[in-house]
Design a protein around this motif. Structure first.
Motif, mmCIF file in Angstrom:
data_model
loop_
_atom_site.group_PDB
_atom_site.id
_atom_site.type_symbol
_atom_site.label_atom_id
_atom_site.label_comp_id
_atom_site.label_asym_id
_atom_site.label_seq_id
_atom_site.Cartn_x
_atom_site.Cartn_y
_atom_site.Cartn_z
ATOM 1 N N ARG A 1 0.822 -1.199 0.000
ATOM 2 C CA ARG A 1 0.000 0.000 0.000
ATOM 3 C C ARG A 1 0.864 1.261 0.000
ATOM 4 O O ARG A 1 0.522 2.266 -0.608
ATOM 5 N N ALA A 2 2.011 1.187 0.655
ATOM 6 C CA ALA A 2 2.907 2.347 0.741
ATOM 7 C C ALA A 2 3.684 2.571 -0.550
ATOM 8 O O ALA A 2 3.870 3.719 -0.966
ATOM 9 N N PHE A 3 4.139 1.496 -1.196
ATOM 10 C CA PHE A 3 5.113 1.654 -2.271
ATOM 11 C C PHE A 3 4.677 1.172 -3.649
ATOM 12 O O PHE A 3 5.374 1.410 -4.623
ATOM 13 N N HIS A 4 3.560 0.490 -3.755
ATOM 14 C CA HIS A 4 3.145 -0.049 -5.056
ATOM 15 C C HIS A 4 2.288 0.949 -5.823
ATOM 16 O O HIS A 4 1.419 1.600 -5.261
ATOM 17 N N VAL A 5 2.557 1.040 -7.124
ATOM 18 C CA VAL A 5 1.738 1.839 -8.029
ATOM 19 C C VAL A 5 1.378 0.923 -9.193
ATOM 20 O O VAL A 5 2.221 0.158 -9.666
ATOM 21 N N GLU A 6 0.143 0.985 -9.644
ATOM 22 C CA GLU A 6 -0.268 0.156 -10.787
ATOM 23 C C GLU A 6 0.680 0.368 -11.958
ATOM 24 O O GLU A 6 1.035 1.500 -12.275
ATOM 25 N N GLY A 7 1.075 -0.713 -12.599
ATOM 26 C CA GLY A 7 1.983 -0.630 -13.739
ATOM 27 C C GLY A 7 3.449 -0.739 -13.348
ATOM 28 O O GLY A 7 4.322 -0.725 -14.207
ATOM 29 N N ASP A 8 3.721 -0.831 -12.049
ATOM 30 C CA ASP A 8 5.104 -0.950 -11.564
ATOM 31 C C ASP A 8 5.855 -2.117 -12.187
ATOM 32 O O ASP A 8 7.006 -1.979 -12.580
ATOM 33 N N GLU A 9 5.185 -3.249 -12.247
ATOM 34 C CA GLU A 9 5.867 -4.459 -12.725
ATOM 35 C C GLU A 9 6.374 -4.267 -14.151
ATOM 36 O O GLU A 9 7.486 -4.651 -14.482
ATOM 37 N N GLN A 10 5.542 -3.667 -14.975
ATOM 38 C CA GLN A 10 5.934 -3.428 -16.361
ATOM 39 C C GLN A 10 7.118 -2.476 -16.433
ATOM 40 O O GLN A 10 8.032 -2.669 -17.224
ATOM 41 N N GLU A 11 7.124 -1.454 -15.595
ATOM 42 C CA GLU A 11 8.234 -0.498 -15.577
ATOM 43 C C GLU A 11 9.532 -1.166 -15.148
ATOM 44 O O GLU A 11 10.597 -0.879 -15.692
ATOM 45 N N VAL A 12 9.451 -2.073 -14.173
ATOM 46 C CA VAL A 12 10.658 -2.792 -13.732
ATOM 47 C C VAL A 12 11.178 -3.669 -14.864
ATOM 48 O O VAL A 12 12.382 -3.690 -15.139
ATOM 49 N N LEU A 13 10.272 -4.369 -15.543
ATOM 50 C CA LEU A 13 10.694 -5.226 -16.666
ATOM 51 C C LEU A 13 11.317 -4.411 -17.784
ATOM 52 O O LEU A 13 12.348 -4.792 -18.345
ATOM 53 N N GLU A 14 10.724 -3.263 -18.093
ATOM 54 C CA GLU A 14 11.275 -2.415 -19.152
ATOM 55 C C GLU A 14 12.618 -1.826 -18.752
ATOM 56 O O GLU A 14 13.529 -1.715 -19.576
ATOM 57 N N ALA A 15 12.770 -1.468 -17.488
ATOM 58 C CA ALA A 15 14.035 -0.909 -17.014
ATOM 59 C C ALA A 15 15.147 -1.953 -17.048
ATOM 60 O O ALA A 15 16.318 -1.621 -17.267
ATOM 61 N N CYS A 16 14.771 -3.215 -16.858
ATOM 62 C CA CYS A 16 15.769 -4.294 -16.825
ATOM 63 C C CYS A 16 16.072 -4.856 -18.215
ATOM 64 O O CYS A 16 17.067 -5.551 -18.391
ATOM 65 N N ARG A 17 15.214 -4.574 -19.178
ATOM 66 C CA ARG A 17 15.380 -5.121 -20.521
ATOM 67 C C ARG A 17 16.677 -4.609 -21.136
ATOM 68 O O ARG A 17 16.966 -3.415 -21.130
ATOM 69 N N GLY A 18 17.479 -5.520 -21.609
ATOM 70 C CA GLY A 18 18.698 -5.148 -22.312
ATOM 71 C C GLY A 18 19.881 -4.835 -21.426
ATOM 72 O O GLY A 18 20.956 -4.519 -21.902
#
Length: 169
Positions: free
Chosen positions: A111-128
């Protein structure tokens, strides 16, 4: 107020134990804004380290007891690279701790740190890019700070009235 509380349909909880306590204890709305900004900043650092919410929680919870303490959160945030004040961490825990025990469950942490779409952003940041897998081997050094339940006990002890045996009779 007490007459309304006596109504059979009304909860008999003290106002401090309800969500209304936030309204009555905030000095101004900027406190809430500062708290949310700090949480978003911390979440951004988690994403930069390639940590999903659950990964971050289990990584910071070094005691593995499903209850994140102020010390663990403070140490984890410092480990992520943010210089944060003890009072700021305690404020996060106080605000999001649903059980009022001075610790964050996973649900509170999310509840404190999660925002909808976070998982996708982490995957995109890690890609490549190659993730530093040695991060899992590093134990987060624990920087001990006062826990909320310890602080409450200390205040209760300081405010306690000490009576002698003669005064008790």
């Amino acid at each position: 107020f007490s007459d309304v509380q006596q109504c059979p349909r009304r909860s008999r909880k003290h106002w401090a134990a309800t969500p209304l306590s936030l309204v009555f204890t905030l000095a101004d709305t900027y406190q809430l804004l500062e708290l949310r900004a700090l949480c978003y900043h911390i979440r951004g650092l988690m994403k930069a380290h390639g940590l999903f919410i659950f990964d971050a929680y289990t990584r910071l919870n070094v005691a593995c007891n499903s209850a994140l303490t102020c010390t663990e959160l403070y140490s984890g945030v410092r480990w992520l690279g943010l210089e944060v004040k003890v009072e700021q961490v305690q404020s996060i825990v106080q605000h999001f701790d649903s059980s009022r025990c001075g610790r964050l469950s996973f649900e509170d942490f999310k509840r404190a740190f999660h925002v909808e779409g976070d998982e996708q952003e982490v995957l995109e940041a890690c890609r490549g890019r190659v993730l530093d897998v040695s991060i899992d081997d590093d134990e987060i050094p624990q920087l001990r700070i006062p826990e909320l339940q310890e602080e409450a006990a200390r205040l209760a002890q300081a405010n306690a009235i000490h009576l002698t045996d003669g005064q008790m009779r």
